[in-house]
Design an enzyme around this catalytic site. Structure first.
Site, PDB file in Angstrom:
ATOM      1  N   ASP A  38       0.854  -1.196   0.000  1.00  0.00           N
ATOM      2  CA  ASP A  38       0.000   0.000   0.000  1.00  0.00           C
ATOM      3  C   ASP A  38       0.887   1.241   0.000  1.00  0.00           C
ATOM      4  OD1 ASP A  38      -3.267   0.070   0.980  1.00  0.00           O
ATOM      5  OD2 ASP A  38      -2.202   1.994   0.944  1.00  0.00           O
ATOM      6  N   ASP A  64       3.244   2.038  -4.593  1.00  0.00           N
ATOM      7  CA  ASP A  64       2.301   2.858  -5.357  1.00  0.00           C
ATOM      8  C   ASP A  64       2.062   2.087  -6.653  1.00  0.00           C
ATOM      9  OD1 ASP A  64       1.033   4.585  -7.096  1.00  0.00           O
ATOM     10  OD2 ASP A  64       2.177   6.345  -6.469  1.00  0.00           O
ATOM     11  N   VAL A  65       0.836   1.618  -6.865  1.00  0.00           N
ATOM     12  CA  VAL A  65       0.571   0.726  -7.994  1.00  0.00           C
ATOM     13  C   VAL A  65       0.771   1.395  -9.355  1.00  0.00           C
ATOM     14  CG1 VAL A  65      -0.989  -0.798  -6.714  1.00  0.00           C
ATOM     15  CG2 VAL A  65      -1.935   1.159  -7.995  1.00  0.00           C
ATOM     16  N   TYR A 156     -14.584   6.018 -13.128  1.00  0.00           N
ATOM     17  CA  TYR A 156     -14.533   4.780 -12.335  1.00  0.00           C
ATOM     18  C   TYR A 156     -15.124   3.613 -13.130  1.00  0.00           C
ATOM     19  CZ  TYR A 156     -15.074   1.743  -8.223  1.00  0.00           C
ATOM     20  OH  TYR A 156     -15.007   0.699  -7.323  1.00  0.00           O
ATOM     21  N   LYS A 160     -13.152   0.261 -14.369  1.00  0.00           N
ATOM     22  CA  LYS A 160     -13.527  -1.062 -13.874  1.00  0.00           C
ATOM     23  C   LYS A 160     -14.002  -1.969 -15.008  1.00  0.00           C
ATOM     24  CE  LYS A 160     -12.522  -0.491  -9.515  1.00  0.00           C
ATOM     25  NZ  LYS A 160     -11.444  -1.281  -8.890  1.00  0.00           N
ATOM     26  N   THR A 193     -16.887   0.166   3.478  1.00  0.00           N
ATOM     27  CA  THR A 193     -15.473   0.515   3.707  1.00  0.00           C
ATOM     28  C   THR A 193     -15.375   2.043   3.705  1.00  0.00           C
ATOM     29  OG1 THR A 193     -14.908   0.677   1.368  1.00  0.00           O
ATOM     30  CG2 THR A 193     -14.730  -1.515   2.367  1.00  0.00           C
TER      31      THR A 193
HETATM   32  P1  NAD Z   1     -10.548   1.967   0.352  1.00  0.00           P
HETATM   33  O1  NAD Z   1     -10.520   3.350  -0.187  1.00  0.00           O
HETATM   34  O2  NAD Z   1     -11.199   1.700   1.672  1.00  0.00           O
HETATM   35  O3  NAD Z   1      -9.058   1.368   0.380  1.00  0.00           O
HETATM   36  C1  NAD Z   1      -8.248   1.449  -0.767  1.00  0.00           C
HETATM   37  C2  NAD Z   1      -6.803   1.173  -0.395  1.00  0.00           C
HETATM   38  O4  NAD Z   1      -6.024   1.357  -1.588  1.00  0.00           O
HETATM   39  C3  NAD Z   1      -6.241   2.131   0.665  1.00  0.00           C
HETATM   40  O5  NAD Z   1      -5.486   1.407   1.611  1.00  0.00           O
HETATM   41  C4  NAD Z   1      -5.350   3.073  -0.144  1.00  0.00           C
HETATM   42  O6  NAD Z   1      -4.247   3.598   0.595  1.00  0.00           O
HETATM   43  C5  NAD Z   1      -4.894   2.136  -1.261  1.00  0.00           C
HETATM   44  N1  NAD Z   1      -4.413   2.864  -2.436  1.00  0.00           N
HETATM   45  C6  NAD Z   1      -4.987   3.937  -3.052  1.00  0.00           C
HETATM   46  N2  NAD Z   1      -4.215   4.356  -4.064  1.00  0.00           N
HETATM   47  C7  NAD Z   1      -3.140   3.507  -4.106  1.00  0.00           C
HETATM   48  C8  NAD Z   1      -1.992   3.416  -4.920  1.00  0.00           C
HETATM   49  N3  NAD Z   1      -1.760   4.297  -5.922  1.00  0.00           N
HETATM   50  N4  NAD Z   1      -1.109   2.417  -4.698  1.00  0.00           N
HETATM   51  C9  NAD Z   1      -1.319   1.547  -3.687  1.00  0.00           C
HETATM   52  N5  NAD Z   1      -2.365   1.582  -2.868  1.00  0.00           N
HETATM   53  C10 NAD Z   1      -3.281   2.554  -3.072  1.00  0.00           C
HETATM   54  O7  NAD Z   1     -11.242   1.078  -0.794  1.00  0.00           O
HETATM   55  P2  NAD Z   1     -12.072  -0.283  -0.689  1.00  0.00           P
HETATM   56  O8  NAD Z   1     -13.501   0.057  -0.546  1.00  0.00           O
HETATM   57  O9  NAD Z   1     -11.413  -1.226   0.246  1.00  0.00           O
HETATM   58  O10 NAD Z   1     -11.899  -0.796  -2.192  1.00  0.00           O
HETATM   59  C11 NAD Z   1     -10.923  -1.753  -2.580  1.00  0.00           C
HETATM   60  C12 NAD Z   1     -11.157  -2.112  -4.035  1.00  0.00           C
HETATM   61  O11 NAD Z   1     -12.490  -2.619  -4.191  1.00  0.00           O
HETATM   62  C13 NAD Z   1     -11.043  -0.934  -5.004  1.00  0.00           C
HETATM   63  O12 NAD Z   1     -10.452  -1.358  -6.208  1.00  0.00           O
HETATM   64  C14 NAD Z   1     -12.482  -0.524  -5.222  1.00  0.00           C
HETATM   65  O13 NAD Z   1     -12.663   0.139  -6.444  1.00  0.00           O
HETATM   66  C15 NAD Z   1     -13.164  -1.880  -5.205  1.00  0.00           C
HETATM   67  N6  NAD Z   1     -14.592  -1.835  -4.894  1.00  0.00           N
HETATM   68  C16 NAD Z   1     -15.040  -1.335  -3.707  1.00  0.00           C
HETATM   69  C17 NAD Z   1     -16.405  -1.303  -3.452  1.00  0.00           C
HETATM   70  C18 NAD Z   1     -16.964  -0.762  -2.175  1.00  0.00           C
HETATM   71  O14 NAD Z   1     -18.194  -0.572  -2.108  1.00  0.00           O
HETATM   72  N7  NAD Z   1     -16.183  -0.525  -1.144  1.00  0.00           N
HETATM   73  C19 NAD Z   1     -17.305  -1.794  -4.425  1.00  0.00           C
HETATM   74  C20 NAD Z   1     -16.812  -2.300  -5.613  1.00  0.00           C
HETATM   75  C21 NAD Z   1     -15.453  -2.327  -5.843  1.00  0.00           C
END
Ligand code: NAD
Length: 258
Positions: A38, A64-65, A156, A160, A193
Protein backbone atom coordinates in the site's frame (compact mmCIF):
# COMPACT_ATOMS: atom_id res chain seq x y z
CA UNK A 1 -0.02 -24.02 8.96
CA UNK A 2 -2.96 -25.94 7.49
CA UNK A 3 -5.56 -24.13 5.44
CA UNK A 4 -7.08 -23.63 2.03
CA UNK A 5 -4.06 -21.66 0.74
CA UNK A 6 -1.40 -23.25 2.95
CA UNK A 7 2.13 -22.83 1.63
CA UNK A 8 1.22 -20.10 -0.83
CA UNK A 9 2.62 -16.57 -0.91
CA UNK A 10 0.27 -13.69 -1.68
CA UNK A 11 0.73 -10.04 -2.60
CA UNK A 12 -2.30 -7.78 -2.11
CA UNK A 13 -2.29 -4.18 -3.29
CA UNK A 14 -4.24 -1.58 -1.32
CA UNK A 15 -4.25 -3.91 1.69
CA UNK A 16 -3.86 -1.29 4.45
CA UNK A 17 -7.62 -0.84 5.00
CA UNK A 18 -11.01 -1.94 3.69
CA UNK A 19 -11.40 -4.89 1.37
CA UNK A 20 -7.65 -5.46 1.02
CA UNK A 21 -7.16 -5.62 4.78
CA UNK A 22 -9.91 -8.23 5.07
CA UNK A 23 -8.42 -10.27 2.20
CA UNK A 24 -4.99 -10.21 3.87
CA UNK A 25 -6.43 -11.44 7.17
CA UNK A 26 -8.47 -14.19 5.51
CA UNK A 27 -5.67 -15.50 3.28
CA UNK A 28 -3.36 -15.50 6.29
CA UNK A 29 -5.90 -17.37 8.43
CA UNK A 30 -6.01 -20.00 5.68
CA UNK A 31 -2.25 -20.50 5.70
CA UNK A 32 -0.80 -18.04 3.15
CA UNK A 33 2.15 -15.77 3.80
CA UNK A 34 0.96 -12.31 2.90
CA UNK A 35 2.63 -9.18 1.54
CA UNK A 36 0.48 -6.20 2.52
CA UNK A 37 1.23 -3.58 -0.17
CA UNK A 38 0.00 0.00 0.00
CA UNK A 39 0.97 3.68 -0.10
CA UNK A 40 -0.26 3.96 3.52
CA UNK A 41 2.67 2.70 5.59
CA UNK A 42 1.18 3.39 9.04
CA UNK A 43 -2.05 1.49 8.41
CA UNK A 44 -0.20 -1.22 6.49
CA UNK A 45 2.15 -1.81 9.42
CA UNK A 46 -0.90 -2.17 11.69
CA UNK A 47 -2.39 -4.83 9.38
CA UNK A 48 0.89 -6.76 9.44
CA UNK A 49 1.05 -6.53 13.24
CA UNK A 50 -2.52 -7.85 13.55
CA UNK A 51 -1.76 -10.79 11.26
CA UNK A 52 1.38 -11.63 13.23
CA UNK A 53 -0.50 -11.34 16.52
CA UNK A 54 -2.97 -13.90 15.17
CA UNK A 55 -0.09 -16.28 14.40
CA UNK A 56 0.28 -15.54 10.69
CA UNK A 57 3.26 -14.51 8.56
CA UNK A 58 3.14 -11.12 6.82
CA UNK A 59 5.24 -8.18 5.70
CA UNK A 60 4.52 -4.64 4.59
CA UNK A 61 5.66 -3.46 1.17
CA UNK A 62 5.49 0.21 0.25
CA UNK A 63 3.86 0.18 -3.19
CA UNK A 64 2.30 2.86 -5.36
CA UNK A 65 0.57 0.73 -7.99
CA UNK A 66 1.13 3.41 -10.65
CA UNK A 67 4.93 3.06 -10.31
CA UNK A 68 6.46 0.28 -12.43
CA UNK A 69 9.78 0.25 -10.55
CA UNK A 70 7.87 -0.16 -7.29
CA UNK A 71 6.09 -3.20 -8.74
CA UNK A 72 9.43 -4.74 -9.81
CA UNK A 73 10.74 -4.23 -6.29
CA UNK A 74 7.54 -5.58 -4.66
CA UNK A 75 7.54 -8.82 -6.65
CA UNK A 76 11.29 -9.26 -6.00
CA UNK A 77 10.73 -8.69 -2.27
CA UNK A 78 8.07 -11.42 -2.12
CA UNK A 79 10.25 -13.89 -4.02
CA UNK A 80 13.20 -13.06 -1.79
CA UNK A 81 11.27 -13.39 1.49
CA UNK A 82 8.90 -16.24 0.64
CA UNK A 83 10.71 -17.98 -2.26
CA UNK A 84 7.83 -17.68 -4.72
CA UNK A 85 4.75 -15.63 -5.62
CA UNK A 86 1.55 -17.64 -6.02
CA UNK A 87 -1.28 -15.14 -5.54
CA UNK A 88 -1.66 -11.53 -6.66
CA UNK A 89 -4.74 -9.53 -5.73
CA UNK A 90 -4.91 -6.27 -7.68
CA UNK A 91 -7.18 -4.54 -5.18
CA UNK A 92 -6.00 -0.92 -4.89
CA UNK A 93 -8.53 1.43 -6.41
CA UNK A 94 -9.84 4.98 -6.18
CA UNK A 95 -13.00 6.78 -7.26
CA UNK A 96 -13.55 10.38 -8.31
CA UNK A 97 -17.14 11.55 -8.67
CA UNK A 98 -18.39 14.30 -10.95
CA UNK A 99 -20.27 14.91 -14.18
CA UNK A 100 -18.30 14.18 -17.32
CA UNK A 101 -18.41 17.78 -18.60
CA UNK A 102 -16.85 19.04 -15.35
CA UNK A 103 -14.19 16.35 -15.02
CA UNK A 104 -10.61 17.44 -15.63
CA UNK A 105 -8.30 15.30 -17.74
CA UNK A 106 -6.02 15.20 -14.69
CA UNK A 107 -8.75 13.61 -12.54
CA UNK A 108 -9.69 11.16 -15.30
CA UNK A 109 -6.06 10.09 -15.68
CA UNK A 110 -5.61 9.75 -11.90
CA UNK A 111 -8.43 7.19 -11.74
CA UNK A 112 -7.12 5.34 -14.78
CA UNK A 113 -3.57 5.34 -13.39
CA UNK A 114 -4.54 3.51 -10.20
CA UNK A 115 -7.47 1.41 -11.37
CA UNK A 116 -6.23 0.07 -14.72
CA UNK A 117 -2.55 1.02 -15.17
CA UNK A 118 -1.99 -0.41 -11.67
CA UNK A 119 -3.70 -3.68 -12.58
CA UNK A 120 -1.71 -3.92 -15.82
CA UNK A 121 1.62 -3.26 -14.08
CA UNK A 122 0.94 -5.71 -11.27
CA UNK A 123 -0.08 -8.43 -13.72
CA UNK A 124 2.88 -7.72 -16.01
CA UNK A 125 5.39 -8.21 -13.20
CA UNK A 126 3.59 -11.06 -11.41
CA UNK A 127 3.29 -13.29 -14.49
CA UNK A 128 7.05 -14.01 -14.87
CA UNK A 129 7.30 -14.68 -11.13
CA UNK A 130 4.32 -17.06 -11.26
CA UNK A 131 5.88 -18.82 -14.24
CA UNK A 132 8.96 -19.37 -12.09
CA UNK A 133 6.65 -20.71 -9.34
CA UNK A 134 4.97 -23.15 -11.76
CA UNK A 135 1.61 -21.38 -11.71
CA UNK A 136 -0.48 -18.92 -9.76
CA UNK A 137 -3.71 -17.02 -9.39
CA UNK A 138 -4.29 -13.35 -10.21
CA UNK A 139 -7.49 -11.81 -8.84
CA UNK A 140 -8.44 -8.38 -10.16
CA UNK A 141 -10.93 -6.36 -8.12
CA UNK A 142 -13.36 -4.72 -10.53
CA UNK A 143 -16.86 -3.68 -9.41
CA UNK A 144 -20.55 -3.92 -10.22
CA UNK A 145 -19.66 -0.60 -11.87
CA UNK A 146 -17.49 -2.57 -14.29
CA UNK A 147 -20.70 -4.30 -15.43
CA UNK A 148 -23.28 -1.50 -15.28
CA UNK A 149 -23.03 2.28 -15.53
CA UNK A 150 -23.55 4.84 -12.79
CA UNK A 151 -24.03 8.55 -13.26
CA UNK A 152 -21.20 10.86 -12.19
CA UNK A 153 -18.80 7.93 -11.95
CA UNK A 154 -17.82 7.67 -15.62
CA UNK A 155 -14.06 7.42 -15.03
CA UNK A 156 -14.53 4.78 -12.33
CA UNK A 157 -16.95 2.78 -14.51
CA UNK A 158 -14.62 3.01 -17.52
CA UNK A 159 -11.65 1.86 -15.46
CA UNK A 160 -13.53 -1.06 -13.87
CA UNK A 161 -14.96 -2.16 -17.23
CA UNK A 162 -11.39 -2.16 -18.54
CA UNK A 163 -10.31 -4.39 -15.64
CA UNK A 164 -13.00 -6.91 -16.60
CA UNK A 165 -11.82 -7.38 -20.19
CA UNK A 166 -8.12 -7.02 -19.38
CA UNK A 167 -8.66 -9.97 -17.04
CA UNK A 168 -10.23 -12.12 -19.75
CA UNK A 169 -7.54 -11.28 -22.32
CA UNK A 170 -4.71 -12.18 -19.94
CA UNK A 171 -6.55 -15.33 -18.82
CA UNK A 172 -6.50 -16.49 -22.46
CA UNK A 173 -2.76 -15.79 -22.76
CA UNK A 174 -1.95 -17.56 -19.52
CA UNK A 175 -4.31 -20.46 -20.19
CA UNK A 176 -2.92 -21.22 -23.61
CA UNK A 177 0.77 -20.83 -22.76
CA UNK A 178 0.62 -23.69 -20.25
CA UNK A 179 1.94 -21.51 -17.43
CA UNK A 180 -0.70 -22.65 -14.96
CA UNK A 181 -1.59 -19.05 -14.17
CA UNK A 182 -5.31 -18.30 -13.71
CA UNK A 183 -6.73 -14.78 -13.96
CA UNK A 184 -10.20 -13.78 -12.75
CA UNK A 185 -12.10 -10.65 -11.76
CA UNK A 186 -14.38 -9.99 -8.79
CA UNK A 187 -17.28 -7.54 -8.99
CA UNK A 188 -18.36 -6.37 -5.54
CA UNK A 189 -21.60 -4.54 -4.88
CA UNK A 190 -21.48 -1.70 -2.35
CA UNK A 191 -19.36 -2.85 0.59
CA UNK A 192 -19.03 -0.94 3.85
CA UNK A 193 -15.47 0.52 3.71
CA UNK A 194 -13.94 3.99 3.87
CA UNK A 195 -14.45 4.33 0.12
CA UNK A 196 -18.15 3.58 0.52
CA UNK A 197 -18.51 5.92 3.51
CA UNK A 198 -17.28 8.69 1.21
CA UNK A 199 -20.07 7.72 -1.23
CA UNK A 200 -22.61 7.84 1.63
CA UNK A 201 -21.56 11.34 2.68
CA UNK A 202 -21.42 12.59 -0.91
CA UNK A 203 -24.84 11.25 -1.92
CA UNK A 204 -26.84 11.23 1.35
CA UNK A 205 -25.08 13.59 3.79
CA UNK A 206 -24.27 11.01 6.45
CA UNK A 207 -23.10 7.42 6.75
CA UNK A 208 -26.14 5.70 8.39
CA UNK A 209 -28.55 7.18 5.83
CA UNK A 210 -26.17 6.30 3.02
CA UNK A 211 -25.79 2.70 4.19
CA UNK A 212 -29.56 2.32 4.38
CA UNK A 213 -30.17 3.92 0.99
CA UNK A 214 -27.38 2.04 -0.80
CA UNK A 215 -28.63 -1.10 0.92
CA UNK A 216 -31.99 -0.73 -0.87
CA UNK A 217 -30.20 -1.04 -4.24
CA UNK A 218 -29.29 -4.62 -3.35
CA UNK A 219 -32.22 -7.10 -3.49
CA UNK A 220 -30.75 -8.84 -0.45
CA UNK A 221 -31.58 -5.65 1.48
CA UNK A 222 -28.24 -4.32 2.70
CA UNK A 223 -24.71 -3.46 1.58
CA UNK A 224 -21.96 -6.05 1.92
CA UNK A 225 -19.09 -6.50 4.34
CA UNK A 226 -15.38 -6.79 3.46
CA UNK A 227 -15.42 -10.46 4.54
CA UNK A 228 -17.95 -11.21 1.75
CA UNK A 229 -15.36 -10.22 -0.84
CA UNK A 230 -12.46 -11.84 1.02
CA UNK A 231 -14.34 -15.17 0.81
CA UNK A 232 -14.45 -14.87 -2.99
CA UNK A 233 -10.78 -13.96 -3.16
CA UNK A 234 -9.93 -17.00 -1.04
CA UNK A 235 -11.84 -19.30 -3.41
CA UNK A 236 -10.17 -17.86 -6.53
CA UNK A 237 -6.73 -17.87 -4.86
CA UNK A 238 -7.02 -21.48 -3.71
CA UNK A 239 -6.67 -24.64 -5.80
CA UNK A 240 -10.41 -25.25 -5.28
CA UNK A 241 -10.89 -22.97 -8.30
CA UNK A 242 -8.30 -24.78 -10.44
CA UNK A 243 -10.69 -24.95 -13.45
CA UNK A 244 -11.72 -21.29 -13.15
CA UNK A 245 -10.04 -18.69 -15.33
CA UNK A 246 -11.24 -15.68 -17.30
CA UNK A 247 -14.36 -15.59 -15.16
CA UNK A 248 -16.15 -12.74 -13.38
CA UNK A 249 -17.28 -13.50 -9.85
CA UNK A 250 -20.16 -11.17 -8.96
CA UNK A 251 -20.63 -10.70 -5.18
CA UNK A 252 -23.30 -8.04 -5.02
CA UNK A 253 -26.39 -9.07 -3.03
CA UNK A 254 -28.28 -9.25 -6.33
CA UNK A 255 -27.52 -5.66 -7.44
CA UNK A 256 -26.88 -6.66 -11.07
CA UNK A 257 -29.59 -9.35 -11.17
CA UNK A 258 -32.41 -6.82 -11.62
P1 NAD B 1 -10.55 1.97 0.35
O1 NAD B 1 -10.52 3.35 -0.19
O2 NAD B 1 -11.20 1.70 1.67
O3 NAD B 1 -9.06 1.37 0.38
C1 NAD B 1 -8.25 1.45 -0.77
C2 NAD B 1 -6.80 1.17 -0.40
O4 NAD B 1 -6.02 1.36 -1.59
C3 NAD B 1 -6.24 2.13 0.66
O5 NAD B 1 -5.49 1.41 1.61
C4 NAD B 1 -5.35 3.07 -0.14
O6 NAD B 1 -4.25 3.60 0.59
C5 NAD B 1 -4.89 2.14 -1.26
N1 NAD B 1 -4.41 2.86 -2.44
C6 NAD B 1 -4.99 3.94 -3.05
N2 NAD B 1 -4.22 4.36 -4.06
C7 NAD B 1 -3.14 3.51 -4.11
C8 NAD B 1 -1.99 3.42 -4.92
N3 NAD B 1 -1.76 4.30 -5.92
N4 NAD B 1 -1.11 2.42 -4.70
C9 NAD B 1 -1.32 1.55 -3.69
N5 NAD B 1 -2.36 1.58 -2.87
C10 NAD B 1 -3.28 2.55 -3.07
O7 NAD B 1 -11.24 1.08 -0.79
P2 NAD B 1 -12.07 -0.28 -0.69
O8 NAD B 1 -13.50 0.06 -0.55
O9 NAD B 1 -11.41 -1.23 0.25
O10 NAD B 1 -11.90 -0.80 -2.19
C11 NAD B 1 -10.92 -1.75 -2.58
C12 NAD B 1 -11.16 -2.11 -4.04
O11 NAD B 1 -12.49 -2.62 -4.19
C13 NAD B 1 -11.04 -0.93 -5.00
O12 NAD B 1 -10.45 -1.36 -6.21
C14 NAD B 1 -12.48 -0.52 -5.22
O13 NAD B 1 -12.66 0.14 -6.44
C15 NAD B 1 -13.16 -1.88 -5.21
N6 NAD B 1 -14.59 -1.83 -4.89
C16 NAD B 1 -15.04 -1.33 -3.71
C17 NAD B 1 -16.41 -1.30 -3.45
C18 NAD B 1 -16.96 -0.76 -2.18
O14 NAD B 1 -18.19 -0.57 -2.11
N7 NAD B 1 -16.18 -0.53 -1.14
C19 NAD B 1 -17.30 -1.79 -4.42
C20 NAD B 1 -16.81 -2.30 -5.61
C21 NAD B 1 -15.45 -2.33 -5.84
Amino acid sequence: MAGRVAGKAALISGAAVGLGQSMAARLSAEGARVAVADIDTAQGDDVVAEIKAAGGEAMFISLDVTDEDAWRAAVAAVESAYGHLDILVNNAGIATAGSVDKMSLKDWRAVMAVNIDGVFLGTKHAVPAMRRAGGGSIVNISSILGLTGEEKLSAYCASKGAVRLFTKAVALECGRDGSGIRVNSIHPGYIHTAMMEADCIRDYGDIPTGLAEFGKLHPIGHVGKPEDIAAGVLYLASDESKFVTGSELVIDGGYTAV
